[in-house]
Design a protein around this motif. Structure first.
Motif, PDB file in Angstrom:
ATOM      1  N   HIS A   1       1.057  17.812  -8.165  1.00 47.73           N
ATOM      2  CA  HIS A   1       1.603  17.074  -9.287  1.00 47.73           C
ATOM      3  C   HIS A   1       2.348  17.898 -10.330  1.00 47.73           C
ATOM      4  N   ASP A   2       2.613  19.147 -10.107  1.00 48.58           N
ATOM      5  CA  ASP A   2       3.284  19.948 -11.129  1.00 48.58           C
ATOM      6  C   ASP A   2       4.577  19.347 -11.626  1.00 48.58           C
ATOM      7  N   ASP A   3       5.595  19.205 -11.241  1.00 51.10           N
ATOM      8  CA  ASP A   3       6.759  18.587 -11.879  1.00 51.10           C
ATOM      9  C   ASP A   3       7.122  17.293 -11.172  1.00 51.10           C
ATOM     10  N   ALA A   4       6.132  16.522 -10.809  1.00 56.39           N
ATOM     11  CA  ALA A   4       6.371  15.344  -9.972  1.00 56.39           C
ATOM     12  C   ALA A   4       5.897  14.066 -10.657  1.00 56.39           C
TER      13      ALA A   4
ATOM     14  N   ASP B   1      -6.564   8.180 -12.589  1.00 59.45           N
ATOM     15  CA  ASP B   1      -7.569   9.251 -12.591  1.00 59.45           C
ATOM     16  C   ASP B   1      -8.838   8.836 -11.858  1.00 59.45           C
ATOM     17  N   ASP B   2      -9.232   7.572 -12.000  1.00 54.71           N
ATOM     18  CA  ASP B   2     -10.399   7.061 -11.267  1.00 54.71           C
ATOM     19  C   ASP B   2     -10.171   7.145  -9.757  1.00 54.71           C
ATOM     20  N   VAL B   3      -8.978   6.778  -9.322  1.00 52.64           N
ATOM     21  CA  VAL B   3      -8.663   6.797  -7.885  1.00 52.64           C
ATOM     22  C   VAL B   3      -8.671   8.232  -7.365  1.00 52.64           C
ATOM     23  N   ILE B   4      -8.099   9.143  -8.114  1.00 56.59           N
ATOM     24  CA  ILE B   4      -8.101  10.569  -7.714  1.00 56.59           C
ATOM     25  C   ILE B   4      -9.537  11.060  -7.568  1.00 56.59           C
ATOM     26  N   ARG B   5     -10.385  10.745  -8.543  1.00 58.61           N
ATOM     27  CA  ARG B   5     -11.800  11.156  -8.476  1.00 58.61           C
ATOM     28  C   ARG B   5     -12.491  10.533  -7.258  1.00 58.61           C
ATOM     29  N   LEU B   6     -12.253   9.261  -7.036  1.00 58.79           N
ATOM     30  CA  LEU B   6     -12.855   8.554  -5.915  1.00 58.79           C
ATOM     31  C   LEU B   6     -12.461   9.179  -4.574  1.00 58.79           C
ATOM     32  N   MET B   7     -11.199   9.532  -4.431  1.00 58.78           N
ATOM     33  CA  MET B   7     -10.742  10.133  -3.175  1.00 58.78           C
ATOM     34  C   MET B   7     -11.292  11.549  -3.019  1.00 58.78           C
ATOM     35  N   GLY B   8     -11.481  12.264  -4.131  1.00 62.77           N
ATOM     36  CA  GLY B   8     -12.077  13.589  -4.077  1.00 62.77           C
ATOM     37  C   GLY B   8     -13.530  13.551  -3.637  1.00 62.77           C
ATOM     38  N   GLU B   9     -14.230  12.498  -4.022  1.00 63.44           N
ATOM     39  CA  GLU B   9     -15.636  12.330  -3.630  1.00 63.44           C
ATOM     40  C   GLU B   9     -15.768  12.027  -2.143  1.00 63.44           C
ATOM     41  N   ARG B  10     -14.739  11.457  -1.545  1.00 64.42           N
ATOM     42  CA  ARG B  10     -14.795  11.101  -0.121  1.00 64.42           C
ATOM     43  C   ARG B  10     -14.601  12.298   0.791  1.00 64.42           C
ATOM     44  N   ARG B  11     -14.095  13.387   0.269  1.00 60.38           N
ATOM     45  CA  ARG B  11     -13.811  14.552   1.113  1.00 60.38           C
ATOM     46  C   ARG B  11     -15.046  15.271   1.532  1.00 60.38           C
TER      47      ARG B  11
ATOM     48  N   GLY C   1       0.785  -1.227   0.000  1.00 54.52           N
ATOM     49  CA  GLY C   1       0.000   0.000   0.000  1.00 54.52           C
ATOM     50  C   GLY C   1       0.814   1.271   0.000  1.00 54.52           C
ATOM     51  N   ALA C   2       2.126   1.162  -0.038  1.00 56.13           N
ATOM     52  CA  ALA C   2       2.996   2.338   0.036  1.00 56.13           C
ATOM     53  C   ALA C   2       3.031   3.093  -1.285  1.00 56.13           C
ATOM     54  N   GLY C   3       3.331   4.370  -1.183  1.00 59.66           N
ATOM     55  CA  GLY C   3       3.478   5.205  -2.361  1.00 59.66           C
ATOM     56  C   GLY C   3       4.369   6.383  -2.070  1.00 59.66           C
ATOM     57  N   GLU C   4       4.739   7.090  -3.128  1.00 54.93           N
ATOM     58  CA  GLU C   4       5.575   8.268  -2.954  1.00 54.93           C
ATOM     59  C   GLU C   4       5.361   9.230  -4.117  1.00 54.93           C
TER      60      GLU C   4
ATOM     61  N   CYS D   1      -4.458   8.179   0.274  1.00 57.59           N
ATOM     62  CA  CYS D   1      -3.836   9.424   0.746  1.00 57.59           C
ATOM     63  C   CYS D   1      -2.928  10.016  -0.326  1.00 57.59           C
ATOM     64  N   LEU D   2      -2.199   9.158  -1.022  1.00 56.59           N
ATOM     65  CA  LEU D   2      -1.356   9.605  -2.125  1.00 56.59           C
ATOM     66  C   LEU D   2      -2.210  10.289  -3.187  1.00 56.59           C
ATOM     67  N   ALA D   3      -3.329   9.684  -3.554  1.00 57.20           N
ATOM     68  CA  ALA D   3      -4.214  10.246  -4.579  1.00 57.20           C
ATOM     69  C   ALA D   3      -4.799  11.582  -4.132  1.00 57.20           C
ATOM     70  N   ALA D   4      -5.198  11.680  -2.884  1.00 57.40           N
ATOM     71  CA  ALA D   4      -5.770  12.928  -2.375  1.00 57.40           C
ATOM     72  C   ALA D   4      -4.737  14.049  -2.399  1.00 57.40           C
ATOM     73  N   ASP D   5      -3.500  13.740  -2.056  1.00 49.87           N
ATOM     74  CA  ASP D   5      -2.423  14.732  -2.044  1.00 49.87           C
ATOM     75  C   ASP D   5      -1.963  15.062  -3.458  1.00 49.87           C
TER      76      ASP D   5
END
Length: 103
Positions: free
Chosen positions: A36-39, A93-103, A8-11, A27-31
């Motif tokens: 994400h600019d030059d990352a 992109d699906d994961v990012i959207r999903l985490m945005g909906e949880r906020r 489950g780790a990410g960076e 948490c990675l997706a939410a952040d």
């Protein structure tokens, strides 16, 4: 953040900021939405570390993740579909959207 297990780790690796570490894909997706600019973001899968753009994700029925997102990274779409409770393979992109909906 202390990462006690690679499951489950990410960076997020950036040329201008320090590398940020995560113990949950959610948490990675939410952040990511704010940083994400030059990352580049990477996650740990059953096949090792992978760029999120080439990774498939799922929400398995019995998944227990460090921060409760329930999102797990897989090396292939077939693996993600087989594991997902709804039989789907999620993109980053699906994961990012999903985490945005949880906020």
């Amino acid at each position: 953040m202390l990462i006690s297990t690679e499951a489950g780790a990410g960076e997020i690796v950036s040329g201008r900021d320090e590398t940020r570490f995560y113990d949950d894909v959610g948490c990675l997706a939410a952040d990511w939405a704010m940083r994400h600019d030059d990352a580049t973001a990477f996650v740990r899968t059953n096949a090792g570390w992978r760029d999120v753009a080439s990774t498939s994700f799922a929400q398995p029925q019995e998944s227990r993740t460090a921060m409760g997102s329930g999102v797990v990274a897989y090396a292939s779409a077939a693996e993600a579909k087989a594991a997902d409770r709804a039989g789907r393979a999620l993109t980053w992109d699906d994961v990012i959207r999903l985490m945005g909906e949880r906020r």
